[in-house]
Write an enzyme that holds these catalytic residues in place. Structure first.
Site, PDB file in Angstrom:
ATOM      1  N   ASP A  13      23.687  27.483  18.438  1.00  0.00           N
ATOM      2  CA  ASP A  13      23.284  27.146  17.064  1.00  0.00           C
ATOM      3  C   ASP A  13      24.427  27.303  16.066  1.00  0.00           C
ATOM      4  O   ASP A  13      24.203  27.645  14.908  1.00  0.00           O
ATOM      5  CB  ASP A  13      22.095  28.018  16.601  1.00  0.00           C
ATOM      6  CG  ASP A  13      20.949  27.963  17.582  1.00  0.00           C
ATOM      7  OD1 ASP A  13      20.635  26.859  18.037  1.00  0.00           O
ATOM      8  OD2 ASP A  13      20.391  29.028  17.906  1.00  0.00           O
ATOM      9  N   LYS A  16      27.174  22.758  16.160  1.00  0.00           N
ATOM     10  CA  LYS A  16      27.953  21.794  16.949  1.00  0.00           C
ATOM     11  C   LYS A  16      27.547  20.369  16.626  1.00  0.00           C
ATOM     12  O   LYS A  16      28.356  19.461  16.638  1.00  0.00           O
ATOM     13  CB  LYS A  16      27.751  22.046  18.452  1.00  0.00           C
ATOM     14  CG  LYS A  16      28.312  23.366  18.930  1.00  0.00           C
ATOM     15  CD  LYS A  16      28.104  23.561  20.416  1.00  0.00           C
ATOM     16  CE  LYS A  16      26.680  23.857  20.814  1.00  0.00           C
ATOM     17  NZ  LYS A  16      26.155  25.155  20.350  1.00  0.00           N
ATOM     18  N   LYS A  18      26.742  18.832  13.890  1.00  0.00           N
ATOM     19  CA  LYS A  18      27.439  18.188  12.768  1.00  0.00           C
ATOM     20  C   LYS A  18      28.855  17.763  13.181  1.00  0.00           C
ATOM     21  O   LYS A  18      29.292  16.663  12.877  1.00  0.00           O
ATOM     22  CB  LYS A  18      27.512  19.136  11.560  1.00  0.00           C
ATOM     23  CG  LYS A  18      28.392  18.591  10.450  1.00  0.00           C
ATOM     24  CD  LYS A  18      28.360  19.373   9.158  1.00  0.00           C
ATOM     25  CE  LYS A  18      29.512  18.886   8.267  1.00  0.00           C
ATOM     26  NZ  LYS A  18      29.522  19.464   6.940  1.00  0.00           N
ATOM     27  N   ALA A  39      18.591  23.018  24.354  1.00  0.00           N
ATOM     28  CA  ALA A  39      19.478  22.763  23.227  1.00  0.00           C
ATOM     29  C   ALA A  39      18.752  21.879  22.212  1.00  0.00           C
ATOM     30  O   ALA A  39      17.735  21.281  22.536  1.00  0.00           O
ATOM     31  CB  ALA A  39      20.730  22.048  23.708  1.00  0.00           C
ATOM     32  N   GLY A  40      19.304  21.804  21.032  1.00  0.00           N
ATOM     33  CA  GLY A  40      18.683  20.866  20.092  1.00  0.00           C
ATOM     34  C   GLY A  40      19.344  20.875  18.743  1.00  0.00           C
ATOM     35  O   GLY A  40      19.770  21.905  18.259  1.00  0.00           O
ATOM     36  N   HIS A  41      19.492  19.696  18.187  1.00  0.00           N
ATOM     37  CA  HIS A  41      19.881  19.623  16.786  1.00  0.00           C
ATOM     38  C   HIS A  41      19.336  18.348  16.181  1.00  0.00           C
ATOM     39  O   HIS A  41      19.008  17.402  16.885  1.00  0.00           O
ATOM     40  CB  HIS A  41      21.398  19.735  16.601  1.00  0.00           C
ATOM     41  CG  HIS A  41      22.199  18.894  17.537  1.00  0.00           C
ATOM     42  ND1 HIS A  41      22.927  19.431  18.565  1.00  0.00           N
ATOM     43  CD2 HIS A  41      22.367  17.573  17.601  1.00  0.00           C
ATOM     44  CE1 HIS A  41      23.521  18.456  19.218  1.00  0.00           C
ATOM     45  NE2 HIS A  41      23.198  17.321  18.660  1.00  0.00           N
ATOM     46  N   ARG A 139      19.465  25.773  46.720  1.00  0.00           N
ATOM     47  CA  ARG A 139      19.454  24.524  47.513  1.00  0.00           C
ATOM     48  C   ARG A 139      18.050  24.011  47.786  1.00  0.00           C
ATOM     49  O   ARG A 139      17.757  23.477  48.846  1.00  0.00           O
ATOM     50  CB  ARG A 139      20.263  24.715  48.812  1.00  0.00           C
ATOM     51  CG  ARG A 139      21.731  24.941  48.499  1.00  0.00           C
ATOM     52  CD  ARG A 139      22.438  25.706  49.541  1.00  0.00           C
ATOM     53  NE  ARG A 139      21.882  27.043  49.677  1.00  0.00           N
ATOM     54  CZ  ARG A 139      22.341  27.951  50.509  1.00  0.00           C
ATOM     55  NH1 ARG A 139      23.328  27.670  51.300  1.00  0.00           N
ATOM     56  NH2 ARG A 139      21.779  29.143  50.572  1.00  0.00           N
ATOM     57  N   GLN A 219      24.486  25.265  23.836  1.00  0.00           N
ATOM     58  CA  GLN A 219      24.396  26.731  23.715  1.00  0.00           C
ATOM     59  C   GLN A 219      25.764  27.309  23.308  1.00  0.00           C
ATOM     60  O   GLN A 219      26.534  26.607  22.668  1.00  0.00           O
ATOM     61  CB  GLN A 219      23.873  27.383  25.000  1.00  0.00           C
ATOM     62  CG  GLN A 219      22.397  27.130  25.253  1.00  0.00           C
ATOM     63  CD  GLN A 219      22.128  25.848  25.999  1.00  0.00           C
ATOM     64  OE1 GLN A 219      22.816  25.517  26.943  1.00  0.00           O
ATOM     65  NE2 GLN A 219      21.112  25.125  25.586  1.00  0.00           N
ATOM     66  N   GLY A 297      11.499  26.720  16.814  1.00  0.00           N
ATOM     67  CA  GLY A 297      11.083  27.124  15.468  1.00  0.00           C
ATOM     68  C   GLY A 297      11.159  28.629  15.242  1.00  0.00           C
ATOM     69  O   GLY A 297      10.775  29.122  14.182  1.00  0.00           O
ATOM     70  N   ARG A 300      15.827  33.006  13.570  1.00  0.00           N
ATOM     71  CA  ARG A 300      17.004  33.529  14.279  1.00  0.00           C
ATOM     72  C   ARG A 300      17.382  34.899  13.730  1.00  0.00           C
ATOM     73  O   ARG A 300      17.214  35.148  12.539  1.00  0.00           O
ATOM     74  CB  ARG A 300      18.182  32.571  14.100  1.00  0.00           C
ATOM     75  CG  ARG A 300      17.920  31.228  14.746  1.00  0.00           C
ATOM     76  CD  ARG A 300      19.087  30.265  14.547  1.00  0.00           C
ATOM     77  NE  ARG A 300      18.734  28.954  15.096  1.00  0.00           N
ATOM     78  CZ  ARG A 300      19.096  27.792  14.567  1.00  0.00           C
ATOM     79  NH1 ARG A 300      19.813  27.753  13.473  1.00  0.00           N
ATOM     80  NH2 ARG A 300      18.721  26.667  15.141  1.00  0.00           N
ATOM     81  N   ASP A 328      29.373  28.113   3.253  1.00  0.00           N
ATOM     82  CA  ASP A 328      28.627  28.180   1.988  1.00  0.00           C
ATOM     83  C   ASP A 328      27.435  29.140   2.048  1.00  0.00           C
ATOM     84  O   ASP A 328      26.957  29.601   1.013  1.00  0.00           O
ATOM     85  CB  ASP A 328      28.139  26.781   1.601  1.00  0.00           C
ATOM     86  CG  ASP A 328      27.336  26.133   2.715  1.00  0.00           C
ATOM     87  OD1 ASP A 328      27.911  25.923   3.804  1.00  0.00           O
ATOM     88  OD2 ASP A 328      26.130  25.875   2.525  1.00  0.00           O
ATOM     89  N   THR A 405      31.227  23.039   4.624  1.00  0.00           N
ATOM     90  CA  THR A 405      30.724  23.699   3.416  1.00  0.00           C
ATOM     91  C   THR A 405      29.343  23.201   2.976  1.00  0.00           C
ATOM     92  O   THR A 405      28.897  23.528   1.879  1.00  0.00           O
ATOM     93  CB  THR A 405      31.733  23.532   2.252  1.00  0.00           C
ATOM     94  OG1 THR A 405      31.937  22.134   2.043  1.00  0.00           O
ATOM     95  CG2 THR A 405      33.053  24.207   2.558  1.00  0.00           C
TER      96      THR A 405
HETATM   97  P1  IMP Z   1      16.790  29.457  28.275  1.00  0.00           P
HETATM   98  O1  IMP Z   1      18.056  28.699  28.137  1.00  0.00           O
HETATM   99  O2  IMP Z   1      15.584  28.721  27.766  1.00  0.00           O
HETATM  100  O3  IMP Z   1      16.582  30.002  29.650  1.00  0.00           O
HETATM  101  O4  IMP Z   1      16.888  30.749  27.332  1.00  0.00           O
HETATM  102  C1  IMP Z   1      17.788  31.810  27.609  1.00  0.00           C
HETATM  103  C2  IMP Z   1      18.393  32.367  26.323  1.00  0.00           C
HETATM  104  O5  IMP Z   1      19.236  31.380  25.744  1.00  0.00           O
HETATM  105  C3  IMP Z   1      17.375  32.714  25.249  1.00  0.00           C
HETATM  106  O6  IMP Z   1      17.847  33.828  24.515  1.00  0.00           O
HETATM  107  C4  IMP Z   1      17.364  31.491  24.351  1.00  0.00           C
HETATM  108  O7  IMP Z   1      16.953  31.797  23.033  1.00  0.00           O
HETATM  109  C5  IMP Z   1      18.828  31.105  24.395  1.00  0.00           C
HETATM  110  N1  IMP Z   1      19.067  29.683  24.138  1.00  0.00           N
HETATM  111  C6  IMP Z   1      18.864  28.648  24.978  1.00  0.00           C
HETATM  112  N2  IMP Z   1      19.223  27.491  24.396  1.00  0.00           N
HETATM  113  C7  IMP Z   1      19.672  27.797  23.182  1.00  0.00           C
HETATM  114  C8  IMP Z   1      20.226  27.016  22.111  1.00  0.00           C
HETATM  115  O8  IMP Z   1      20.390  25.795  22.179  1.00  0.00           O
HETATM  116  N3  IMP Z   1      20.576  27.720  21.000  1.00  0.00           N
HETATM  117  C9  IMP Z   1      20.465  29.062  20.905  1.00  0.00           C
HETATM  118  N4  IMP Z   1      19.967  29.831  21.878  1.00  0.00           N
HETATM  119  C10 IMP Z   1      19.580  29.198  23.011  1.00  0.00           C
END
Ligand code: IMP
Length: 415
Positions: A13, A16, A18, A39-41, A139, A219, A297, A300, A328, A405
């Site tokens: 988080d 990345k 942007k 992951a997500g943005h 495997r 991540q 959601g 953090r 900022d 910023t």
């Molecule tokens: P998992 O990847 O779902 O197995 O989660 C393992 C740990 O990685 C947990 O603490 C999640 O909150 C963290 N995590 C997984 N993906 C992200 C991400 O994209 N951003 C921030 N933390 C992440």
């Protein structure tokens, strides 16, 4: 031509999205090499919001091709859903035929095991990432290329169910019937097989043809399976070296490496976080930085910049430079703290020990500033912000290349 790489330096988080979005305009191809839809943005382009979890950010550049490499764990259901946001993906999105799949049962195992762990839960995203990677290493995984023969794949998954019956029963997981499984896999096959290819060959060809590839890490370094705060980590190699196994480029194929780092720290999920601020300061950073997970959601956890962890991460990744994000968010703080060493059993150390649980941060205090929001030139930053940034360079032994910023693409200082 060598491929450039973007990697998260903290616990994910870092912003990345942007930077990849900004840089993607200059690249012919953007490739993901690890992680999955944990992951997500969100990226806003022309007023339209796009939520990306698996598809590389280059998809918003009509001229770029996008690769999901073999090291990614792909939930076919999540990928199909995400693909619906875009038209005409054929020829723009390529998915490795050897990437492993996350099927529903992996997700159910992830969630059931987290429940069993109780107060020792990792705090996973519950997306099935860990179980899919575990089965890959054991495997016993299922690869996307197997979708080309759904009946054989169905038989293989049913056999796996039978072999692991006791585990599913213990975890109270209801499995699909053969017919249900076959129908689901048939749908995945129909929608995804046209996008499958040998992405390693593809990456080599692009590089041989002097095309520019951007490798997009997901991540962050401190969540790396080997180098993160184990066991509170994700299940993949989030560091730059992960691109070699996760796409099939060799170390010499990698050019510039940019580490993305926020001007402070955040972490979602459980595990040690030496500079975490539990009181008003943490709350203020969370509010100002809108620090809530894009995938789950969750609020953090927030705290000060950790220069010890950042120096460690920069070295492990081989960062040529850092991108400092969300400067900022620190606007208006009278004092800004930076962790410069750890105290452990009464002794000070300047490196990351095996166990971060019992370390206390040793802080250096910097004078704050009023406003950096929207500033686009380094010289226009308040003097105290410039001092802070120059000190970060020194403490992390890495030069700063980009400073962000605001969330706006244009509010970016390039050095
Ligand atoms: P998992 O990847 O779902 O197995 O989660 C393992 C740990 O990685 C947990 O603490 C999640 O909150 C963290 N995590 C997984 N993906 C992200 C991400 O994209 N951003 C921030 N933390 C992440």
């Amino acid at each position: 031509m060598k491929a450039d790489l973007i990697v998260g330096i903290q616990w994910g988080d870092e912003g990345k999205g942007k930077i990849v979005d900004l840089l993607a305009q200059k690249y012919d191809c953007v490739a993901r090499y690890q992680g999955g839809h944990n992951a997500g943005h969100t990226i806003v382009v022309d007023g339209k919001t796009h939520a990306l979890h698996l598809i590389p950010s280059g998809i918003l550049n009509p001229k770029a091709t996008n690769i999901i490499g073999n090291g990614v764990v792909v939930s076919p259901a999540a990928l199909i859903k995400e693909m619906k946001q875009f038209d005409n993906l054929l020829g723009r999105l390529f998915v490795s035929e050897s990437a492993h799949m996350i099927l529903t049962f992996h997700t159910l195992i992830d969630q059931a095991k987290e429940k069993l762990r109780g107060d020792k839960a990792i705090g996973t995203t519950g997306r099935g990432i860990g179980p899919a990677y575990s089965e890959k290493i054991a495997r016993q995984g299922f690869r996307l290329g197997e979708l080309r023969d759904v009946d054989t794949l169905t038989a293989r998954v049913m056999e796996y169910f039978a072999q692991n019956k006791a585990i599913f029963e213990a975890l109270e997981i209801t499995l699909p019937s053969r017919e249900e499984l076959n129908a689901e896999l048939s749908e995945f096959s129909q929608k995804l097989v046209p996008f499958l290819t040998n992405t390693t060959q593809m990456a080599w060809k692009l590089m041989d043809d002097e095309k520019k590839i951007l490798l997009e890490g997901a991540q962050g370094t401190l969540l790396d399976i080997d180098h993160g705060t184990y066991p509170y980590v994700t299940s993949s190699s989030t560091i730059s070296a992960g691109a070699c196994t996760g796409l099939g480029v060799n170390p010499k194929d990698i050019g510039k490496i940019t580490g993305i780092v926020k001007a402070y720290c955040t972490r979602v999920g459980n595990g040690p976080f030496p500079t975490e601020e539990h009181g008003d300061t943490g709350e203020r950073i969370r509010k100002a930085g809108h620090e809530f997970g894009t995938t789950t959601g969750r609020p953090r956890r927030c705290g000060w910049f950790d220069a010890v962890a950042c120096r460690h991460a920069s070295r492990i990744n081989g960062c040529d430079e850092l991108s400092i994000m969300k400067l900022d968010v620190l606007d208006g703080f009278e004092e800004i703290l930076v962790c410069v060493a750890y105290e452990i059993n009464g002794e000070q150390i300047d490196y990351m020990p095996l166990d971060l649980d019992n370390v206390k941060p040793v802080y250096k205090i910097f004078e704050g500033w009023d406003k950096t929001e929207g500033v686009r030139h380094f010289e226009d930053l308040p003097q105290t912000a410039q001092t802070y940034l120059r000190a970060l360079e020194e403490m992390t032994q890495t030069k700063i290349g980009i400073i962000s910023t605001s969330p706006d693409r244009n509010d970016t200082i390039l050095l």
